[in-house]
Scaffold this motif. Structure first.
Motif, PDB file in Angstrom:
ATOM      1  N   MET A 176      -6.492 -15.438  12.865  1.00 31.02           N
ATOM      2  CA  MET A 176      -5.958 -16.669  13.621  1.00 31.02           C
ATOM      3  C   MET A 176      -5.073 -17.404  12.664  1.00 31.02           C
ATOM      4  SD  MET A 176      -7.653 -18.905  16.667  1.00 31.02           S
ATOM      5  CE  MET A 176      -6.309 -19.761  17.574  1.00 31.02           C
ATOM      6  N   LEU A 177      -3.988 -17.981  13.100  1.00 26.50           N
ATOM      7  CA  LEU A 177      -3.404 -18.895  12.275  1.00 26.50           C
ATOM      8  C   LEU A 177      -4.075 -20.226  12.187  1.00 26.50           C
ATOM      9  CD1 LEU A 177      -0.491 -19.197  10.845  1.00 26.50           C
ATOM     10  CD2 LEU A 177       0.286 -19.918  12.987  1.00 26.50           C
ATOM     11  N   LYS A 178      -4.109 -20.699  10.944  1.00 26.27           N
ATOM     12  CA  LYS A 178      -4.726 -21.868  10.773  1.00 26.27           C
ATOM     13  C   LYS A 178      -3.520 -22.947  10.541  1.00 26.27           C
ATOM     14  CE  LYS A 178      -8.401 -22.182   8.394  1.00 26.27           C
ATOM     15  NZ  LYS A 178      -9.399 -22.215   7.305  1.00 26.27           N
ATOM     16  N   VAL A 179      -3.612 -24.095  11.137  1.00 23.76           N
ATOM     17  CA  VAL A 179      -2.586 -25.219  11.040  1.00 23.76           C
ATOM     18  C   VAL A 179      -3.297 -26.484  10.638  1.00 23.76           C
ATOM     19  CG1 VAL A 179      -0.804 -26.332  12.063  1.00 23.76           C
ATOM     20  CG2 VAL A 179      -1.040 -24.023  12.699  1.00 23.76           C
ATOM     21  N   ALA A 180      -2.762 -27.156   9.489  1.00 23.39           N
ATOM     22  CA  ALA A 180      -3.428 -28.317   9.175  1.00 23.39           C
ATOM     23  C   ALA A 180      -2.488 -29.568   9.261  1.00 23.39           C
ATOM     24  CB  ALA A 180      -3.743 -28.288   7.446  1.00 23.39           C
ATOM     25  N   VAL A 181      -3.213 -30.627   9.650  1.00 25.16           N
ATOM     26  CA  VAL A 181      -2.474 -31.818   9.640  1.00 25.16           C
ATOM     27  C   VAL A 181      -3.059 -32.965   8.758  1.00 25.16           C
ATOM     28  CG1 VAL A 181      -1.594 -33.558  11.364  1.00 25.16           C
ATOM     29  CG2 VAL A 181      -1.948 -31.343  12.178  1.00 25.16           C
ATOM     30  N   MET A 182      -2.134 -33.559   7.814  1.00 26.06           N
ATOM     31  CA  MET A 182      -2.664 -34.537   7.202  1.00 26.06           C
ATOM     32  C   MET A 182      -1.670 -35.738   7.432  1.00 26.06           C
ATOM     33  SD  MET A 182      -1.980 -32.651   3.336  1.00 26.06           S
ATOM     34  CE  MET A 182      -2.118 -34.188   2.509  1.00 26.06           C
ATOM     35  N   GLY A 183      -2.481 -36.965   7.038  1.00 23.39           N
ATOM     36  CA  GLY A 183      -1.818 -38.319   7.519  1.00 23.39           C
ATOM     37  C   GLY A 183      -3.234 -39.287   7.547  1.00 23.39           C
ATOM     38  N   ASP A 184      -2.675 -40.519   8.033  1.00 19.76           N
ATOM     39  CA  ASP A 184      -3.588 -41.559   8.273  1.00 19.76           C
ATOM     40  C   ASP A 184      -4.523 -41.274   9.563  1.00 19.76           C
ATOM     41  OD1 ASP A 184      -2.607 -43.421  10.811  1.00 19.76           O
ATOM     42  OD2 ASP A 184      -1.161 -42.507   9.277  1.00 19.76           O
ATOM     43  N   TYR A 185      -5.583 -41.460   9.533  1.00 21.38           N
ATOM     44  CA  TYR A 185      -6.560 -41.067  10.464  1.00 21.38           C
ATOM     45  C   TYR A 185      -5.986 -41.406  12.005  1.00 21.38           C
ATOM     46  CZ  TYR A 185     -10.563 -40.381  13.426  1.00 21.38           C
ATOM     47  OH  TYR A 185     -11.303 -39.959  14.540  1.00 21.38           O
ATOM     48  N   ASP A 186      -5.549 -42.477  12.224  1.00 18.53           N
ATOM     49  CA  ASP A 186      -5.294 -42.889  13.325  1.00 18.53           C
ATOM     50  C   ASP A 186      -3.905 -42.026  14.118  1.00 18.53           C
ATOM     51  OD1 ASP A 186      -6.829 -45.122  13.707  1.00 18.53           O
ATOM     52  OD2 ASP A 186      -5.405 -46.720  12.974  1.00 18.53           O
ATOM     53  N   SER A 187      -2.954 -41.587  13.132  1.00 20.20           N
ATOM     54  CA  SER A 187      -1.933 -40.774  13.523  1.00 20.20           C
ATOM     55  C   SER A 187      -2.461 -39.470  13.708  1.00 20.20           C
ATOM     56  CB  SER A 187      -0.914 -40.749  12.237  1.00 20.20           C
ATOM     57  OG  SER A 187      -0.261 -42.025  12.176  1.00 20.20           O
ATOM     58  N   ILE A 188      -3.160 -38.874  13.168  1.00 19.07           N
ATOM     59  CA  ILE A 188      -3.424 -37.529  13.286  1.00 19.07           C
ATOM     60  C   ILE A 188      -4.854 -37.032  14.076  1.00 19.07           C
ATOM     61  CG2 ILE A 188      -2.522 -37.037  11.022  1.00 19.07           C
ATOM     62  CD1 ILE A 188      -5.329 -36.514   9.816  1.00 19.07           C
ATOM     63  N   TYR A 189      -5.643 -38.039  14.355  1.00 19.54           N
ATOM     64  CA  TYR A 189      -7.077 -37.495  15.034  1.00 19.54           C
ATOM     65  C   TYR A 189      -6.781 -36.636  16.192  1.00 19.54           C
ATOM     66  CZ  TYR A 189      -6.902 -41.414  18.344  1.00 19.54           C
ATOM     67  OH  TYR A 189      -6.485 -42.224  19.507  1.00 19.54           O
ATOM     68  N   GLY A 190      -5.808 -36.998  17.267  1.00 14.68           N
ATOM     69  CA  GLY A 190      -5.359 -36.295  18.282  1.00 14.68           C
ATOM     70  C   GLY A 190      -5.096 -34.887  18.068  1.00 14.68           C
ATOM     71  N   PHE A 191      -4.685 -34.660  16.998  1.00 16.82           N
ATOM     72  CA  PHE A 191      -4.311 -33.166  17.119  1.00 16.82           C
ATOM     73  C   PHE A 191      -5.613 -32.156  16.768  1.00 16.82           C
ATOM     74  CE2 PHE A 191      -0.491 -35.252  15.239  1.00 16.82           C
ATOM     75  CZ  PHE A 191       0.420 -34.518  16.039  1.00 16.82           C
ATOM     76  N   GLY A 192      -6.758 -32.855  16.435  1.00 17.31           N
ATOM     77  CA  GLY A 192      -7.908 -32.067  16.656  1.00 17.31           C
ATOM     78  C   GLY A 192      -8.245 -31.542  18.055  1.00 17.31           C
ATOM     79  N   ALA A 193      -7.893 -32.091  18.917  1.00 15.33           N
ATOM     80  CA  ALA A 193      -8.082 -31.957  20.238  1.00 15.33           C
ATOM     81  C   ALA A 193      -7.412 -30.699  20.620  1.00 15.33           C
ATOM     82  CB  ALA A 193      -7.770 -33.108  21.312  1.00 15.33           C
ATOM     83  N   LEU A 194      -6.212 -30.192  19.924  1.00 10.33           N
ATOM     84  CA  LEU A 194      -5.296 -29.172  20.124  1.00 10.33           C
ATOM     85  C   LEU A 194      -5.728 -28.053  19.209  1.00 10.33           C
ATOM     86  CD1 LEU A 194      -1.836 -31.201  20.024  1.00 10.33           C
ATOM     87  CD2 LEU A 194      -3.022 -30.596  21.778  1.00 10.33           C
ATOM     88  N   GLY A 195      -6.850 -28.058  18.629  1.00  5.90           N
ATOM     89  CA  GLY A 195      -7.349 -27.157  17.820  1.00  5.90           C
ATOM     90  C   GLY A 195      -6.814 -26.908  16.450  1.00  5.90           C
ATOM     91  N   LEU A 196      -6.014 -28.145  15.837  1.00  5.20           N
ATOM     92  CA  LEU A 196      -5.503 -28.112  14.680  1.00  5.20           C
ATOM     93  C   LEU A 196      -6.708 -28.735  13.767  1.00  5.20           C
ATOM     94  CD1 LEU A 196      -1.858 -29.190  15.295  1.00  5.20           C
ATOM     95  CD2 LEU A 196      -2.790 -27.182  15.230  1.00  5.20           C
ATOM     96  N   ASP A 197      -6.636 -28.363  12.436  1.00  9.77           N
ATOM     97  CA  ASP A 197      -7.468 -28.806  11.588  1.00  9.77           C
ATOM     98  C   ASP A 197      -6.905 -30.282  10.846  1.00  9.77           C
ATOM     99  OD1 ASP A 197      -9.072 -26.914  12.072  1.00  9.77           O
ATOM    100  OD2 ASP A 197      -8.410 -25.738  10.026  1.00  9.77           O
ATOM    101  N   VAL A 198      -7.630 -31.340  10.987  1.00  8.28           N
ATOM    102  CA  VAL A 198      -7.224 -32.728  10.803  1.00  8.28           C
ATOM    103  C   VAL A 198      -7.882 -33.142   9.362  1.00  8.28           C
ATOM    104  CG1 VAL A 198      -6.524 -33.609  12.825  1.00  8.28           C
ATOM    105  CG2 VAL A 198      -8.794 -33.988  12.069  1.00  8.28           C
TER     106      VAL A 198
END
Length: 106
Positions: A1-23
């Motif tokens: 499975m393709l792994k995707v990461a999201v980096m940034g300040d917590y307020d900007s990225i926490y929602g991406f976790g609900a989409l299955g991305l690693d924050v």
């Protein structure tokens, strides 16, 4: 499975976790540089970084521009869109096809 990461300040990225991305929240430049190197060396062929964080670690990001992976894609954060992400995509497309996709040849 393709792994995707999201980096940034917590307020900007926490929602991406609900989409299955690693924050991966990063609070400062030092932490961000370390995190980028770790993710790029790992199993993440795609790394999204908020524009504000990317501005702080631009030199490190540029080291990966000529590599196939990871693809580093800038996204706006909660503070708004700076246009850096759109400009980056435009620059890559222009480099790939040899033409400005908005205004034609330079």
């Amino acid at each position: 499975m393709l792994k995707v990461a999201v980096m940034g300040d917590y307020d900007s990225i926490y929602g991406f976790g609900a989409l299955g991305l690693d924050v991966y929240p990063a609070g400062d430049r030092t932490e961000a540089v370390h995190l980028l190197k770790k993710l790029a060396a790992g199993d993440y062929p795609i790394i999204y970084i908020t524009e504000a964080l990317a501005e702080q670690i631009q030199e490190e990001i540029e080291q990966y521009n000529e590599m196939v992976t990871p693809a580093i894609i800038l996204i706006p954060g909660v503070s708004g869109n700076t246009g850096a992400g759109v400009q980056g995509v435009k620059d890559f497309v222009e480099q790939a096809i040899g033409s400005d996709i908005v205004f034609g040849n330079k």
